[in-house]
Design an enzyme around this catalytic site. Sequence first.
Site, PDB file in Angstrom:
ATOM      1  N   TYR A   1      96.387 -84.703 -60.855  1.00 39.09           N
ATOM      2  CA  TYR A   1      94.943 -84.155 -60.830  1.00 39.09           C
ATOM      3  C   TYR A   1      94.485 -83.671 -59.474  1.00 39.09           C
ATOM      4  CZ  TYR A   1      90.171 -84.289 -61.410  1.00 39.09           C
ATOM      5  OH  TYR A   1      88.831 -83.854 -61.466  1.00 39.09           O
TER       6      TYR A   1
ATOM      7  N   SER B   1      87.438 -80.149 -56.940  1.00 38.94           N
ATOM      8  CA  SER B   1      86.902 -81.494 -56.859  1.00 38.94           C
ATOM      9  C   SER B   1      87.367 -81.876 -55.441  1.00 38.94           C
ATOM     10  CB  SER B   1      87.782 -82.652 -57.824  1.00 38.94           C
ATOM     11  OG  SER B   1      87.870 -83.746 -57.305  1.00 38.94           O
TER      12      SER B   1
HETATM   13  N1  LIG Z   1      83.269 -86.167 -63.429  1.00 37.18           N
HETATM   14  C1  LIG Z   1      83.757 -86.235 -62.113  1.00 37.18           C
HETATM   15  O1  LIG Z   1      83.572 -87.265 -61.658  1.00 37.18           O
HETATM   16  C2  LIG Z   1      84.308 -84.820 -61.655  1.00 37.18           C
HETATM   17  C3  LIG Z   1      84.600 -84.915 -60.342  1.00 37.18           C
HETATM   18  C4  LIG Z   1      85.088 -83.817 -59.686  1.00 37.18           C
HETATM   19  C5  LIG Z   1      85.227 -82.756 -60.671  1.00 37.18           C
HETATM   20  N2  LIG Z   1      85.058 -82.685 -61.915  1.00 37.18           N
HETATM   21  C6  LIG Z   1      85.545 -81.685 -62.744  1.00 37.18           C
HETATM   22  O2  LIG Z   1      84.535 -81.158 -63.567  1.00 37.18           O
HETATM   23  C7  LIG Z   1      84.754 -80.644 -64.568  1.00 37.18           C
HETATM   24  C8  LIG Z   1      83.904 -80.889 -65.859  1.00 37.18           C
HETATM   25  O3  LIG Z   1      84.242 -82.509 -66.019  1.00 37.18           O
HETATM   26  P1  LIG Z   1      83.150 -83.366 -66.437  1.00 37.18           P
HETATM   27  O4  LIG Z   1      82.754 -84.558 -65.517  1.00 37.18           O
HETATM   28  O5  LIG Z   1      81.947 -82.668 -67.191  1.00 37.18           O
HETATM   29  O6  LIG Z   1      84.030 -83.997 -67.787  1.00 37.18           O
HETATM   30  P2  LIG Z   1      83.545 -84.179 -69.219  1.00 37.18           P
HETATM   31  O7  LIG Z   1      82.282 -84.854 -69.529  1.00 37.18           O
HETATM   32  O8  LIG Z   1      84.796 -85.033 -69.709  1.00 37.18           O
HETATM   33  O9  LIG Z   1      83.716 -82.896 -69.908  1.00 37.18           O
HETATM   34  C9  LIG Z   1      84.746 -81.885 -69.979  1.00 37.18           C
HETATM   35  C10 LIG Z   1      84.326 -80.783 -70.765  1.00 37.18           C
HETATM   36  O10 LIG Z   1      85.643 -80.073 -70.885  1.00 37.18           O
HETATM   37  C11 LIG Z   1      86.081 -79.667 -72.167  1.00 37.18           C
HETATM   38  N3  LIG Z   1      87.517 -79.680 -72.392  1.00 37.18           N
HETATM   39  C12 LIG Z   1      88.249 -80.631 -72.076  1.00 37.18           C
HETATM   40  N4  LIG Z   1      89.411 -80.384 -72.639  1.00 37.18           N
HETATM   41  C13 LIG Z   1      89.395 -79.242 -73.155  1.00 37.18           C
HETATM   42  C14 LIG Z   1      90.395 -78.139 -73.893  1.00 37.18           C
HETATM   43  N5  LIG Z   1      91.668 -78.589 -73.881  1.00 37.18           N
HETATM   44  N6  LIG Z   1      89.743 -76.917 -74.242  1.00 37.18           N
HETATM   45  C15 LIG Z   1      88.561 -76.649 -74.140  1.00 37.18           C
HETATM   46  N7  LIG Z   1      87.736 -77.500 -73.474  1.00 37.18           N
HETATM   47  C16 LIG Z   1      88.138 -78.567 -73.196  1.00 37.18           C
HETATM   48  C17 LIG Z   1      85.253 -81.047 -73.136  1.00 37.18           C
HETATM   49  O11 LIG Z   1      85.051 -80.290 -74.508  1.00 37.18           O
HETATM   50  P3  LIG Z   1      85.742 -80.645 -75.639  1.00 37.18           P
HETATM   51  O12 LIG Z   1      86.161 -82.325 -75.795  1.00 37.18           O
HETATM   52  O13 LIG Z   1      84.659 -80.466 -76.713  1.00 37.18           O
HETATM   53  O14 LIG Z   1      86.654 -79.721 -75.902  1.00 37.18           O
HETATM   54  C18 LIG Z   1      84.050 -80.973 -72.246  1.00 37.18           C
HETATM   55  O15 LIG Z   1      83.166 -80.174 -72.606  1.00 37.18           O
HETATM   56  C19 LIG Z   1      86.246 -80.792 -64.855  1.00 37.18           C
HETATM   57  O16 LIG Z   1      87.081 -79.791 -64.152  1.00 37.18           O
HETATM   58  C20 LIG Z   1      86.443 -81.861 -63.774  1.00 37.18           C
HETATM   59  O17 LIG Z   1      87.905 -82.031 -63.081  1.00 37.18           O
HETATM   60  C21 LIG Z   1      84.799 -83.936 -62.435  1.00 37.18           C
END
Ligand SMILES: NC(=O)c1ccc[n+]([C@@H]2O[C@H](COP(=O)([O-])OP(=O)(O)OC[C@H]3O[C@@H](n4cnc5c(N)ncnc54)[C@H](OP(=O)(O)O)[C@@H]3O)[C@@H](O)[C@H]2O)c1
Length: 270
Positions: A156, A143
């Site tokens: 985070y 990130s």
């Molecule tokens: N959105 C942003 O602004 C942003 C920015 C920078 C980086 N990121 C990074 O991008 C990545 C994906 O984020 P996203 O934005 O796509 O978030 P999201 O829509 O909340 O998706 C998160 C994913 O991780 C899974 N997950 C969460 N806890 C888990 C666990 N304990 N075991 C297995 N799977 C788990 C969730 O599935 P289940 O609930 O089905 O387990 C879901 O598929 C993360 O690493 C986040 O830090 C996001």
Amino acid sequence: MAMQPSNGTALVTGASTGIGAIYAERLARRGYDLVLVARNRERLEQLAQRLSEQSGRSVEVLVADLNDKADLARVEQLLRSDARISLLVNNAGVGATAPLLDSDVERMTRMIELNVTALTRLTYAAVPGFVARQGGTIINIASIVGIAPELLNGVYGGTKAFVLAFSQSLQHELADKQVRIQAVLPGAIATDFWEGAGTPVAHLPGEIVMQAQDLVDAALAGLDQGESITLPSLPEIADWQAYQTARQHLLPNLSRQLPAQRYRLADRAR
Ligand SMILES: NC(=O)c1ccc[n+]([C@@H]2O[C@H](COP(=O)([O-])OP(=O)(O)OC[C@H]3O[C@@H](n4cnc5c(N)ncnc54)[C@H](OP(=O)(O)O)[C@@H]3O)[C@@H](O)[C@H]2O)c1
């Protein structure tokens, strides 16, 4: 539909929604068979069915809570034993927006276990096979807070600084072993992440929020261009290169026999 030859299998964590689900779709289009990992079985199975129908690729579901040691061990075991796996997308992660004084330390600990420990263990499980097979790729979703920890919750930011540093160290270690490591540093992306982190994405200014499809397409374009670190929002790559050059400039002077002159208080007193 004419099938592309298989690129091997991509294992995507956090594939049930958000960025991970888009990676799964794009990778299926690129000729990868898939293993989709997350906790929500229903969402995973719906996605798997849609992607296998659309792409004709094999799509398996592995329901696992990466915060659970036994579940994590099952995913590690698959990475160690399945020689078809050629790509690992370490995407599963959670965030937080509250400062330390408003945060629960147990929740912070679980975040470290998912964002850092699980990602590390999965990488350790995958790399030896990639090295033995002389090929493999790991995409680590970091990130921008990894380089700007002041923006959100500090734990985070710290977890994402780890992902970046770990990726950079592996890029160095594995450079001559045909294993590629890409760290992706997204800014704010429109996913459910924000709801879980404590600030709905609708509360953010629209001009800083990217759609997940655009993020993943840009990150894959960066991978195609051979980048090891991809900042999808940054307009001028020269700005990142200047940052890296400044870091390299520090390296020869970061470990020396004597403290810098400004700290030699005893000398001044003598
Ligand atoms: N959105 C942003 O602004 C942003 C920015 C920078 C980086 N990121 C990074 O991008 C990545 C994906 O984020 P996203 O934005 O796509 O978030 P999201 O829509 O909340 O998706 C998160 C994913 O991780 C899974 N997950 C969460 N806890 C888990 C666990 N304990 N075991 C297995 N799977 C788990 C969730 O599935 P289940 O609930 O089905 O387990 C879901 O598929 C993360 O690493 C986040 O830090 C996001």
